[in-house]
Structures are given as structure tokens and as C-alpha cells.
Scaffold this motif. Structure first.
Motif: not given
Length: 330
Positions: A270-276, A228-235, A305-310
Motif C-alpha cells: 500500500p502507498e500513501p492515499a492519493r485519493f479518498d 487535480l488539486k487537493p479536494g478535486g474530483m475524479l469521475a 476525491r484527490r488528497t494532498d499526497a504527491p
């Protein structure tokens, strides 16, 4: 060509709520569980520029040829598993949809061996290759059978059922769905009106084991994160508590909300947020959908929603996977 079937027309589950939650639909989406194509077509009609439809079942791809041609290059068909979905994308994706479990197309065809209500060969292989349900039922040890039924079906009578199966197969190999359903039913109380069939949990458990569904699910969630690109959706749409628990824990961990432990999962850092999180609580079917499609009663939709974290590997001990799966089972 596919053989005729008496199956009822496929009715998609939670398609409307999904499209509303991820709107506006645009760019390239991947449907990792193509099935009858309802989600793929819904995404295309809602505005997706292109949809990559993935399914491990050769029949699903064969049937899709009948409708996919109308969309031309906007609809791409791929035979494969969604655990490798990032390999099928030719660039970052705008969205990924996973509709888990067995499809009505598979359930309604007696020859596929998924249903305890239809007489057919004891198969249950989504890919139509590899070890079948008959192989598991007739060859697994009594202990392993009990573990499969308990961990993948949450069947409290797992040991009694496994013992009954082993006794029955010593007299004759168990080859049909109705034969297995009768064996399971014979050692359980008669269901009261409104209760599910006695073999429901056993059939679910064996199907999960045959298709390695829990490993495939975690692989697919990780692959979606990579694709997923940053902003991409996972449903993700789930149909029972075990798979929903895994999806819920994955989204908690990847949105940075997974620090608290539970009886299903240990305390994790907790890890850096890779999704919102888009859905803090899962979306279920409303009354209108339940009336139109009773199979939607157990369906739950979760979206992030995907963030920009690796992207990175997931600690599977924190996902609430059944113990048997963590030990190397399905």
C-alpha cells in the motif's frame, strides 16, 4: 461541415448521478471525452466556472463549435487525448470526468466503422488517423488476432475466429464492417433471443487494439492525479468489465486499499492515499434511465476525491491490465 446522419439524439449516461455525487460543482473541470458534449454542458449548467473539453476525434470538436459558442470563454475546446490531460490545464483542476469507450456519435455513423449493425468501412479510429481496424484484421498474424480477441474482448472462441478471419482474408481483403461481422458470425452459434450479436466481443477487442484504449486509460488516470488539486474530483464511467477492473484497481491502490492480491492482480505494498473513495461501490443506471437509454445498462460510475499526497507513477502490474497490454499491446 459535418455530413447529415440518421443517428438518434445523444443521451448522456449517468449524468444525473454524477452531478449529484460531486456537488457542489464549481471551479475548473476537464471533460476528457467530450463527444457530444453532454457532460461538459451538464457541468457548466451545474455551476462550473469553466470546462476544458478534450477529444481525439476531430468530428467531435467540429460539432462542438455549434453549441460551445453560447458559453463563451467558459467552454474551451482541445483536440487531444485524455492521456495527456494535465498538459491542457492551465492550473490545478477542480474535477476530471472520463466517459470511456465508443460514443454514440461514433457508433451511429456508419462511415466511422464501429458498428457491426451498419455497413461501413472497417475503420474504428477515434482520431481518424493511424492504423485502422482493416489494417489490423488484414495484416496481424493469426496468433496476434487471437490474442487481441481473447485479451481485449474476453472472447472464448478467439482462436477459431482468428483462424476463420485469416482464411477469409486470403480470398479477399476484409474492408467492411458487415463483412467482418458475417465472418465472425459464421463460426459461432446462432444467438438465442436476448443474447448479444455474435460479433460484439470481436468488435470491442479490435476497437480497443486500434485505439490503444487500455494504455490511454492508465495514462489518463495518472494524468488526472497530477492535474487535480487537493479536494478535486475524479469521475469515471466505464462500459465493460475490463476497463472497469482497471479503474477499480487504480482507485483501490490510490486510496490505500490495494494491498490484497487477486487472480487479476498480484499483492502490492500500500502507498500513501492519493485519493479518498467517494463511491465504495460503483453507481449503475436506475430503472428510469435504463428505460430511456438501453445503452446505459452496462455503465458503471466510480468517483474519488484527490488528497494532498504527491502524485506518483502507478505500478501497472497491479491494475489488472490484460496480459497483452502489459506485454506492449494496446
Amino acid at each position: 461541415m459535418p455530413q447529415p446522419t440518421d443517428a438518434a439524439p445523444h443521451i448522456p449516461v449517468l449524468l444525473g448521478p454524477l452531478l449529484a455525487a460531486v456537488a457542489p460543482v464549481e471551479g475548473v473541470w476537464l471533460d476528457g471525452t467530450l463527444g457530444a458534449g453532454s457532460y461538459a454542458r451538464g457541468l457548466l449548467e451545474a455551476g462550473a466556472a469553466r470546462v476544458i473539453g478534450v477529444d481525439r476525434d476531430p468530428l467531435a470538436l467540429e460539432l462542438a463549435q455549434e453549441w460551445a459558442a453560447a458559453y463563451g470563454p467558459r467552454m474551451q475546446l482541445v483536440q487531444g487525448t485524455f492521456g495527456r490531460l494535465d498538459e491542457y490545464a492551465d492550473g490545478p483542476l477542480d474535477g476530471v470526468v472520463l466517459d470511456l469507450g465508443v460514443s454514440s456519435m461514433q457508433l451511429d455513423r456508419a462511415e466511422r466503422g464501429f458498428s457491426f449493425n451498419k455497413d461501413g468501412p472497417l475503420d474504428m479510429r477515434m482520431s481518424q488517423s493511424g492504423e485502422s481496424a482493416a489494417d489490423v484484421v488484414n495484416e496481424a498474424s493469426e496468433g496476434l488476432l487471437a490474442d487481441i480477441l481473447y485479451h481485449y474482448g474476453e472472447e472464448r472462441a478467439s482462436r477459431r475466429i482468428a483462424r476463420t478471419i485469416v482464411k477469409a482474408r486470403s480470398e479477399a481483403r476484409i474492408e467492411s464492417t458487415l463483412h467482418l461481422a458475417a465472418i465472425v458470425s459464421s463460426c459461432l452459434p446462432r444467438p438465442k433471443p436476448g443474447q448479444s450479436h455474435p460479433a460484439t466481443r470481436s468488435f470491442q477487442a479490435i476497437r480497443i487494439a486500434v485505439n490503444a484504449e487500455f494504455h490511454e486509460l492508465v495514462d489518463g488516470l495518472e494524468a488526472a492525479e497530477r492535474a487535480l488539486k487537493p479536494g478535486g474530483m475524479l469521475a469515471v464511467v466505464t462500459f465493460h468489465s475490463l476497463e472497469d477492473r482497471i479503474v477499480k484497481r487504480f482507485m483501490q491502490l490510490r486510496t490505500g486499499r490495494g494491498g490484497q492480491g487477486s487472480r487479476h492482480a498480484p499483492l502490492v505494498t500500500p502507498e500513501p492515499a492519493r485519493f479518498d473513495a467517494i463511491t465504495r461501490r460503483p453507481i449503475g443506471a436506475d430503472e428510469a434511465e435504463l428505460a430511456a437509454n438501453p445503452r446505459s445498462r452496462s455503465a458503471l460510475l466510480r468517483i474519488a476525491r484527490r488528497t494532498d499526497a504527491p502524485a506518483g507513477p502507478v505500478d501497472r502490474t497491479g491494475l489488472g491490465l490484460p496480459l497483452l497490454a502489459l506485454k506492449g499491446g494496446a
